[in-house]
Design a protein around this motif. Sequence first.
Motif, mmCIF file in Angstrom:
data_model
loop_
_atom_site.group_PDB
_atom_site.id
_atom_site.type_symbol
_atom_site.label_atom_id
_atom_site.label_comp_id
_atom_site.label_asym_id
_atom_site.label_seq_id
_atom_site.Cartn_x
_atom_site.Cartn_y
_atom_site.Cartn_z
ATOM 1 N N ARG A 90 0.977 -0.882 0.063
ATOM 2 C CA ARG A 90 -0.211 -0.043 0.195
ATOM 3 C C ARG A 90 1.205 1.290 -0.127
ATOM 4 O O ARG A 90 2.092 1.544 0.499
ATOM 5 N N ARG A 91 1.013 2.066 -1.128
ATOM 6 C CA ARG A 91 0.638 3.981 -1.033
ATOM 7 C C ARG A 91 0.027 4.861 -0.388
ATOM 8 O O ARG A 91 -0.634 4.981 -1.099
ATOM 9 N N ASP A 92 0.821 5.698 0.189
ATOM 10 C CA ASP A 92 0.433 7.005 0.244
ATOM 11 C C ASP A 92 -0.517 7.696 -0.553
ATOM 12 O O ASP A 92 0.688 7.114 -1.658
ATOM 13 N N LEU A 93 -1.173 8.118 -0.594
ATOM 14 C CA LEU A 93 -1.999 8.972 -1.395
ATOM 15 C C LEU A 93 -2.012 10.056 -1.887
ATOM 16 O O LEU A 93 -1.351 10.854 -0.561
ATOM 17 N N ARG A 108 -4.124 7.745 -12.715
ATOM 18 C CA ARG A 108 -3.353 6.423 -12.942
ATOM 19 C C ARG A 108 -3.628 5.861 -11.791
ATOM 20 O O ARG A 108 -4.193 4.132 -12.606
ATOM 21 N N ARG A 109 -4.249 6.199 -10.842
ATOM 22 C CA ARG A 109 -4.888 4.888 -9.551
ATOM 23 C C ARG A 109 -6.145 4.828 -9.800
ATOM 24 O O ARG A 109 -6.211 3.339 -9.577
ATOM 25 N N SER A 110 -6.951 5.495 -10.492
ATOM 26 C CA SER A 110 -8.505 4.913 -10.595
ATOM 27 C C SER A 110 -8.640 4.933 -12.052
ATOM 28 O O SER A 110 -9.481 3.727 -11.811
ATOM 29 N N LEU A 111 -7.653 5.198 -13.035
ATOM 30 C CA LEU A 111 -8.049 4.357 -14.245
ATOM 31 C C LEU A 111 -7.198 3.895 -15.271
ATOM 32 O O LEU A 111 -7.346 4.387 -15.988
ATOM 33 N N TRP A 146 -10.932 -8.091 -0.085
ATOM 34 C CA TRP A 146 -9.725 -7.903 -1.077
ATOM 35 C C TRP A 146 -10.572 -6.737 -2.482
ATOM 36 O O TRP A 146 -10.040 -5.533 -2.433
ATOM 37 N N PHE A 147 -11.397 -7.431 -2.344
ATOM 38 C CA PHE A 147 -12.775 -6.069 -2.964
ATOM 39 C C PHE A 147 -12.863 -4.892 -2.255
ATOM 40 O O PHE A 147 -13.236 -4.431 -2.887
ATOM 41 N N ALA A 157 -12.957 -1.110 -3.357
ATOM 42 C CA ALA A 157 -13.724 0.218 -3.052
ATOM 43 C C ALA A 157 -13.048 1.001 -1.943
ATOM 44 O O ALA A 157 -13.661 2.093 -2.629
ATOM 45 N N LYS A 158 -12.841 0.786 -1.153
ATOM 46 C CA LYS A 158 -12.971 1.731 -0.083
ATOM 47 C C LYS A 158 -11.594 3.051 -0.986
ATOM 48 O O LYS A 158 -11.567 4.543 -0.227
ATOM 49 N N ARG A 159 -10.906 2.293 -1.310
ATOM 50 C CA ARG A 159 -9.733 3.209 -1.932
ATOM 51 C C ARG A 159 -10.169 3.859 -3.086
ATOM 52 O O ARG A 159 -9.707 5.236 -2.874
ATOM 53 N N ASP A 160 -10.596 3.535 -3.737
ATOM 54 C CA ASP A 160 -11.315 3.611 -5.521
ATOM 55 C C ASP A 160 -12.020 5.507 -4.447
ATOM 56 O O ASP A 160 -11.928 6.139 -5.389
ATOM 57 N N ARG A 161 -13.017 5.698 -3.121
ATOM 58 C CA ARG A 161 -13.910 5.964 -2.924
ATOM 59 C C ARG A 161 -13.192 7.247 -2.433
ATOM 60 O O ARG A 161 -12.824 8.434 -2.713
ATOM 61 N N GLN A 162 -11.581 6.800 -1.752
ATOM 62 C CA GLN A 162 -10.978 8.256 -0.934
ATOM 63 C C GLN A 162 -9.769 8.565 -2.169
ATOM 64 O O GLN A 162 -9.422 9.535 -2.069
#
Length: 208
Positions: A3-6, A37-40, A97-98, A102-107
């Motif tokens: 996990r990398r910091d946003l 890049r992280r999203s799409l 994992w899913f 999903a939580k990461r995507d919202r952030q």
Amino acid sequence: MPRRDLPPPPPPAHLRAWLDESTVRADRARFLSELGRRSLGIGRLLLLWAVAAVFALGWSFVGMALMAFEAHDPLSYLFGLIFAVLGVGVLIPAGFWFAWGAKRDRQIRRLLCAWAELDHDPAADSAARAPGLSLTWLLTSFVLAGAGLWVTFGTAVSARPGADTYGEVAYTMGLGMILWITGLLGAGKAGAHYRWAVRAFQGGRTSS
């Protein structure tokens, strides 16, 4: 999973007044690119497929358990129980994992909206729209969803009593549903990004 910091959120308005405008604009362009890049990015698409593959593996164990139980003998029941335990052991981590994704995507989405609300920069905005990546997500997801529907309904239509067992039909239809749902998730993500880009860079400001 590593996990990398946003990227950080944009500085408050009262602090931006003291910062150099070119620095804020450069940060905005850099962070929009990183968040996009992280999203799409292609890596994110491959990650979605990897999660689907893990679900498919878990469902394969469940399908083998169902087929073993249908044999109605003690040894098959034992193998069926083992396969069922393996299936649950794979599906539960895949679910976590899913949920993490999903939580990461919202952030990421909240940060994208926050940085997009700053002063617009045509070059950075054009890159953040990412029409090529959106189209890649959309087309590959439609192919995946179409394949899933074909497998699911094809199995249901072609199944014949006596020739196909309930376990075999459930196993194949389950794999088709995993493909279909994965395709829907990818297409929905592409559509959501397109709507967000229109609001953010053509129709005014965004809101999280």
